[in-house]
Scaffold this active site. Structure first.
Site, PDB file in Angstrom:
ATOM      1  N   GLY A  31      24.550  11.687  43.107  1.00  0.00           N
ATOM      2  CA  GLY A  31      23.103  11.588  43.228  1.00  0.00           C
ATOM      3  C   GLY A  31      22.387  12.842  42.757  1.00  0.00           C
ATOM      4  N   ALA A  32      21.106  12.974  43.174  1.00  0.00           N
ATOM      5  CA  ALA A  32      20.226  14.034  42.670  1.00  0.00           C
ATOM      6  C   ALA A  32      20.275  13.996  41.138  1.00  0.00           C
ATOM      7  CB  ALA A  32      20.626  15.403  43.223  1.00  0.00           C
ATOM      8  N   HIS A  37      22.901  13.028  33.879  1.00  0.00           N
ATOM      9  CA  HIS A  37      23.388  11.717  34.333  1.00  0.00           C
ATOM     10  C   HIS A  37      22.823  10.611  33.444  1.00  0.00           C
ATOM     11  CE1 HIS A  37      23.563  14.067  38.218  1.00  0.00           C
ATOM     12  NE2 HIS A  37      24.786  13.604  38.148  1.00  0.00           N
ATOM     13  N   GLN A  61      35.562  16.394  48.910  1.00  0.00           N
ATOM     14  CA  GLN A  61      35.667  17.377  47.825  1.00  0.00           C
ATOM     15  C   GLN A  61      34.909  18.671  48.123  1.00  0.00           C
ATOM     16  OE1 GLN A  61      33.694  14.530  44.933  1.00  0.00           O
ATOM     17  NE2 GLN A  61      32.973  16.435  44.043  1.00  0.00           N
ATOM     18  N   ASP A 150      31.736  19.659  33.859  1.00  0.00           N
ATOM     19  CA  ASP A 150      32.831  19.841  34.833  1.00  0.00           C
ATOM     20  C   ASP A 150      34.141  19.671  34.074  1.00  0.00           C
ATOM     21  OD1 ASP A 150      31.321  20.163  37.367  1.00  0.00           O
ATOM     22  OD2 ASP A 150      30.532  18.225  36.768  1.00  0.00           O
ATOM     23  N   VAL A 176      24.448  18.281  28.908  1.00  0.00           N
ATOM     24  CA  VAL A 176      23.021  18.269  28.542  1.00  0.00           C
ATOM     25  C   VAL A 176      22.415  19.560  29.082  1.00  0.00           C
ATOM     26  CG1 VAL A 176      20.838  17.026  28.766  1.00  0.00           C
ATOM     27  CG2 VAL A 176      22.984  15.764  28.597  1.00  0.00           C
ATOM     28  N   SER A 186      22.779  19.210  39.393  1.00  0.00           N
ATOM     29  CA  SER A 186      22.004  18.845  40.588  1.00  0.00           C
ATOM     30  C   SER A 186      21.695  20.081  41.426  1.00  0.00           C
ATOM     31  CB  SER A 186      22.786  17.839  41.438  1.00  0.00           C
ATOM     32  OG  SER A 186      23.130  16.737  40.649  1.00  0.00           O
ATOM     33  N   ARG A 187      22.519  21.130  41.263  1.00  0.00           N
ATOM     34  CA  ARG A 187      22.306  22.343  42.063  1.00  0.00           C
ATOM     35  C   ARG A 187      21.150  23.194  41.537  1.00  0.00           C
ATOM     36  NH1 ARG A 187      27.362  23.571  44.968  1.00  0.00           N
ATOM     37  NH2 ARG A 187      28.785  21.918  44.420  1.00  0.00           N
TER      38      ARG A 187
HETATM   39  O1  PAF Z   1      31.042  15.181  39.217  1.00  0.00           O
HETATM   40  C1  PAF Z   1      30.647  14.668  40.290  1.00  0.00           C
HETATM   41  O2  PAF Z   1      29.457  14.459  40.506  1.00  0.00           O
HETATM   42  C2  PAF Z   1      31.674  14.302  41.348  1.00  0.00           C
HETATM   43  O3  PAF Z   1      32.709  15.226  41.392  1.00  0.00           O
HETATM   44  C3  PAF Z   1      32.224  12.881  41.190  1.00  0.00           C
HETATM   45  C4  PAF Z   1      32.996  12.695  39.906  1.00  0.00           C
HETATM   46  C5  PAF Z   1      31.065  11.895  41.245  1.00  0.00           C
HETATM   47  C6  PAF Z   1      33.160  12.556  42.347  1.00  0.00           C
HETATM   48  O4  PAF Z   1      32.508  12.668  43.581  1.00  0.00           O
END
Ligand code: PAF
Length: 277
Positions: A31-32, A37, A61, A150, A176, A186-187
């Protein structure tokens, strides 16, 4: 756009689409949502008949409970963005739907979690693989989309998808960036004005590293990059140049090299990377 909260309903929906011979593109998120995205969703809509986006802040996580607490949650804005982007289903489960019992599997990530993010975030990648595999089991995608920002996560998901026998195409999508080069995340909304001003230096340094390697050699280019970040007041967690596939420290004969950075700025942890060879 449908919002599905139940794991069972998600699976029923996906099975029905598969029975009709339709392809499913899947974008897992926490989200966020931002333009990064949106570009994953765009790739998924271009390449599949139907698109599912999950919005789930995955507790397994996070190795820091404060980080989990502070993670931005913006359901209404996310729903609007996804509906406007032509998504078919927003999958929005609770923790109980994703982890109905305490038996969460532990995975052997074959050492890919040992470098970079690994030592600083124990258990993080296991948590990512736990949630991604659970989501794959419910959404039953043909293809799934992840950001190259990531980088280590993408490499681990590619590896584990193959190792665990999932027939899902893993598609990496380019990072992006804001106009000044800061990777979208998102942070970023948590950066105060002064931190936001400084943040683009991470990408600048990665570019300098890329050009410095052929000019000064790998080690000197790395130490110049670290020095520049230290002078800028950024608290560096790591700056590493690794083999793009094995994630092992760069060797002269590595075909592709990735420069990867994690740094703290005003209490916010930022990561970024760039192909430097
Ligand atoms: O990259 C992320 O936002 C998260 O690590 C993911 C892949 C949605 C798993 O929670």
């Amino acid at each position: 756009m449908r919002v599905i909260e139940s794991a069972e309903q998600m699976e029923v929906f996906s099975k029905a689409l598969r029975a009709e011979g339709k392809t499913i593109g899947f974008v897992p998120t926490m989200g966020a949502l931002h333009d990064g995205h949106r570009s994953l969703v765009q790739a998924a809509t271009d390449q599949n008949d139907h698109v599912v986006v999950s919005v789930f802040v995955n507790p397994t996580q996070f190795n820091d409970s404060k980080d989990l607490e502070k993670y931005p949650r913006t359901f209404e804005a996310d729903r609007e963005l996804l509906a406007n982007a032509g998504v078919d289903v927003m999958f929005y489960p609770t923790v109980k739907e994703i982890y109905p019992n305490d038996l969460v599997p532990e995975y052997d990530l074959d050492g890919l979690d040992e470098a970079m993010e690994g030592p600083n975030r124990p258990g993080h990648f296991n948590g990512v693989v736990q949630v991604v595999t659970r989501l794959f089991d419910l959404v039953l995608p043909h293809r799934s989309y992840f950001g190259e920002k990531d980088f280590q996560q993408l490499a681990i998901i590619r590896h584990m998808t193959k190792k665990l026998g999932y027939d899902v195409g893993i598609i990496g999508c380019p990072t992006v960036r804001e106009k000044d080069g800061l990777a979208m995340s998102s942070r970023n909304v948590r950066l105060d004005e002064s931190a936001r001003e400084k943040a683009p230096i991470i990408f600048q340094v990665l570019n300098e590293l890329k050009h410095g390697i052929p000019e000064t050699g790998l080690n000197k280019a790395i130490s110049n990059a670290k020095e520049k970040l230290a002078k800028s007041g950024i608290e560096l967690e790591y700056l590493e140049v690794v083999d793009s596939i094995s994630l092992q420290p760069a060797k002269d004969d590595s075909v592709g090299l990735q420069g990867c950075v994690a740094a703290w700025l005003g209490g916010v942890r930022l990561i970024d990377n760039l192909r430097v060879k």
